[in-house]
Scaffold this motif. Structure first.
Motif, PDB file in Angstrom:
ATOM      1  N   ASN A 180      30.453  95.244 -15.513  1.00 31.29           N
ATOM      2  CA  ASN A 180      30.409  94.974 -16.692  1.00 31.29           C
ATOM      3  C   ASN A 180      30.003  93.448 -16.732  1.00 31.29           C
ATOM      4  OD1 ASN A 180      31.136  94.302 -19.336  1.00 31.29           O
ATOM      5  ND2 ASN A 180      33.511  94.634 -19.325  1.00 31.29           N
ATOM      6  N   PRO A 181      29.047  93.029 -17.435  1.00 31.06           N
ATOM      7  CA  PRO A 181      28.548  91.689 -17.576  1.00 31.06           C
ATOM      8  C   PRO A 181      29.398  90.974 -18.413  1.00 31.06           C
ATOM      9  CG  PRO A 181      27.008  93.298 -18.819  1.00 31.06           C
ATOM     10  CD  PRO A 181      27.721  94.083 -18.178  1.00 31.06           C
ATOM     11  N   ALA A 182      30.052  91.501 -19.348  1.00 27.49           N
ATOM     12  CA  ALA A 182      31.092  90.652 -20.132  1.00 27.49           C
ATOM     13  C   ALA A 182      32.368  90.275 -19.426  1.00 27.49           C
ATOM     14  CB  ALA A 182      31.192  91.485 -21.513  1.00 27.49           C
ATOM     15  N   ALA A 183      32.682  90.930 -18.259  1.00 25.91           N
ATOM     16  CA  ALA A 183      33.806  90.664 -17.585  1.00 25.91           C
ATOM     17  C   ALA A 183      34.246  89.102 -17.132  1.00 25.91           C
ATOM     18  CB  ALA A 183      33.730  91.595 -16.176  1.00 25.91           C
ATOM     19  N   GLN A 184      35.362  88.731 -17.004  1.00 24.46           N
ATOM     20  CA  GLN A 184      35.520  87.308 -16.864  1.00 24.46           C
ATOM     21  C   GLN A 184      35.346  87.105 -15.270  1.00 24.46           C
ATOM     22  OE1 GLN A 184      39.308  85.786 -18.069  1.00 24.46           O
ATOM     23  NE2 GLN A 184      39.101  83.895 -17.356  1.00 24.46           N
ATOM     24  N   MET A 185      35.833  88.055 -14.464  1.00 27.37           N
ATOM     25  CA  MET A 185      35.920  88.008 -12.823  1.00 27.37           C
ATOM     26  C   MET A 185      34.936  89.094 -12.316  1.00 27.37           C
ATOM     27  SD  MET A 185      37.779  85.281 -12.308  1.00 27.37           S
ATOM     28  CE  MET A 185      37.988  85.407 -10.469  1.00 27.37           C
ATOM     29  N   ARG A 186      33.871  88.657 -11.879  1.00 27.76           N
ATOM     30  CA  ARG A 186      32.736  89.524 -11.129  1.00 27.76           C
ATOM     31  C   ARG A 186      32.516  89.467  -9.694  1.00 27.76           C
ATOM     32  NH1 ARG A 186      27.676  90.003 -14.445  1.00 27.76           N
ATOM     33  NH2 ARG A 186      27.738  92.055 -13.432  1.00 27.76           N
ATOM     34  N   ASP A 187      33.073  88.337  -9.139  1.00 29.16           N
ATOM     35  CA  ASP A 187      32.889  88.078  -7.863  1.00 29.16           C
ATOM     36  C   ASP A 187      33.505  89.283  -6.995  1.00 29.16           C
ATOM     37  OD1 ASP A 187      31.996  85.805  -8.261  1.00 29.16           O
ATOM     38  OD2 ASP A 187      33.705  84.636  -8.010  1.00 29.16           O
ATOM     39  N   PRO A 188      32.781  89.558  -5.859  1.00 27.38           N
ATOM     40  CA  PRO A 188      33.402  90.638  -4.984  1.00 27.38           C
ATOM     41  C   PRO A 188      34.667  90.637  -4.454  1.00 27.38           C
ATOM     42  CG  PRO A 188      31.361  90.069  -4.335  1.00 27.38           C
ATOM     43  CD  PRO A 188      31.764  89.081  -5.360  1.00 27.38           C
ATOM     44  N   MET A 189      35.408  91.572  -4.186  1.00 24.13           N
ATOM     45  CA  MET A 189      37.002  91.351  -3.899  1.00 24.13           C
ATOM     46  C   MET A 189      37.337  92.498  -2.555  1.00 24.13           C
ATOM     47  SD  MET A 189      40.766  92.021  -5.403  1.00 24.13           S
ATOM     48  CE  MET A 189      40.502  91.299  -6.947  1.00 24.13           C
ATOM     49  N   THR A 190      37.861  91.932  -1.565  1.00 25.21           N
ATOM     50  CA  THR A 190      38.096  92.969  -0.614  1.00 25.21           C
ATOM     51  C   THR A 190      39.652  93.257  -0.279  1.00 25.21           C
ATOM     52  OG1 THR A 190      38.230  91.377   1.132  1.00 25.21           O
ATOM     53  CG2 THR A 190      35.885  92.512   0.910  1.00 25.21           C
ATOM     54  N   LEU A 191      40.108  94.214   0.267  1.00 23.02           N
ATOM     55  CA  LEU A 191      41.673  94.319   0.375  1.00 23.02           C
ATOM     56  C   LEU A 191      41.981  93.324   1.373  1.00 23.02           C
ATOM     57  CD1 LEU A 191      44.035  96.028  -0.182  1.00 23.02           C
ATOM     58  CD2 LEU A 191      43.356  97.229   2.059  1.00 23.02           C
ATOM     59  N   GLU A 192      41.228  92.618   2.140  1.00 23.41           N
ATOM     60  CA  GLU A 192      41.571  91.601   2.899  1.00 23.41           C
ATOM     61  C   GLU A 192      41.718  90.193   1.835  1.00 23.41           C
ATOM     62  OE1 GLU A 192      39.381  93.581   3.682  1.00 23.41           O
ATOM     63  OE2 GLU A 192      40.275  94.569   5.335  1.00 23.41           O
TER      64      GLU A 192
END
Length: 247
Positions: A180-192
């Motif tokens: 979603n280009p409008a999302a505030q947080m778009r950085d990848p996230m892992t379970l770690e």
């Protein structure tokens, strides 16, 4: 509910630290985008459901701001975290009942102020309280994370839910946000990443918590028959459910 109603359009503004725009301005923008996405004009909209947001800045006067002249259904829907689902459910029911033909559902809010922390968006948290109403505050339940932490711990106790399972939800949500280009947080996230994020209110970690954002989202609900003739592939409303818990 049956499949006689459908979501035909979606409108989203920029989300996050968006300053200089009122909640009403954001709401009008989102509804206009949703109508255009469906291939409709604002004149086609004859129903409106509004959620007032954290600061209650958006209300039924939005009808006048939009220039609606033939409004058939109009209401404020406040179900807190379930408001979006309730609005779509009510809109689908109104369309199926013939109460309206094209209903806009909108959530708009602008609680963030430039130069102030997000916690300032909840001015009522710091007010002095007395009597029974002061007990949650005395116990440390001052904001949403603390209150949800209690419910989360109870869920863990009853069902064996783990922090890693909560993390999987957060990771999945971030994966959707990346689309979603409008999302505030778009950085990848892992379970770690989730497991190493700091504890906010045990057992909830930083990456379990949602952000306070300025912005608006709107959808257009109409009959499935009409939606099939419009600009976007329709998303039919097959079912809806909600529950109310006494506190």
């Amino acid at each position: 509910m049956t499949t006689r109603a459908a979501i035909a359009g979606l409108g989203m503004t920029e989300m996050g630290k968006v300053y200089g725009r009122s909640a009403t301005d954001l709401a009008v923008d989102a509804i206009s985008r949703a109508a255009a996405d469906a291939g409709l004009s604002l004149a086609d909209v004859d129903g409106l459901y509004v959620n007032p947001g954290i600061k209650n800045d958006t209300d039924l006067r939005l009808q006048s701001t939009l220039g609606m002249r033939n409004t058939r259904v109009l209401a404020t829907i406040q179900g807190f975290g379930s408001s979006a689902g309730q609005m779509v459910q009510m809109a689908a029911m109104a369309v199926e009942a013939g109460m309206a033909e094209v209903v806009a559902c909108v959530y708009a809010d602008a609680p963030l102020t430039e130069g102030k922390r997000a916690g300032a968006a909840y001015p009522g948290q710091a007010r002095a309280m007395t009597g029974v109403g002061s007990l949650p505050f005395a116990a440390g339940l001052k904001a949403a994370p603390e209150r949800y932490a209690v419910a989360t711990r109870r869920h863990m106790h009853a069902y064996g839910t783990t922090s890693e399972q909560l993390g999987a939800v957060a990771v999945a949500a971030r994966q959707w946000a990346q689309l979603n280009p409008a999302a505030q947080m778009r950085d990848p996230m892992t379970l770690e990443d989730h497991q190493s994020s700091r504890m906010i209110a045990d057992p909830l970690r930083l990456l379990d918590c949602c952000l306070v954002s300025n912005g608006a989202v709107a959808v257009i609900v109409t009959s499935a028959e009409r939606a099939a003739t419009l600009a976007q592939p329709p998303c039919t409303c097959g079912a809806g459910a909600r529950a109310t818990r006494a506190t």
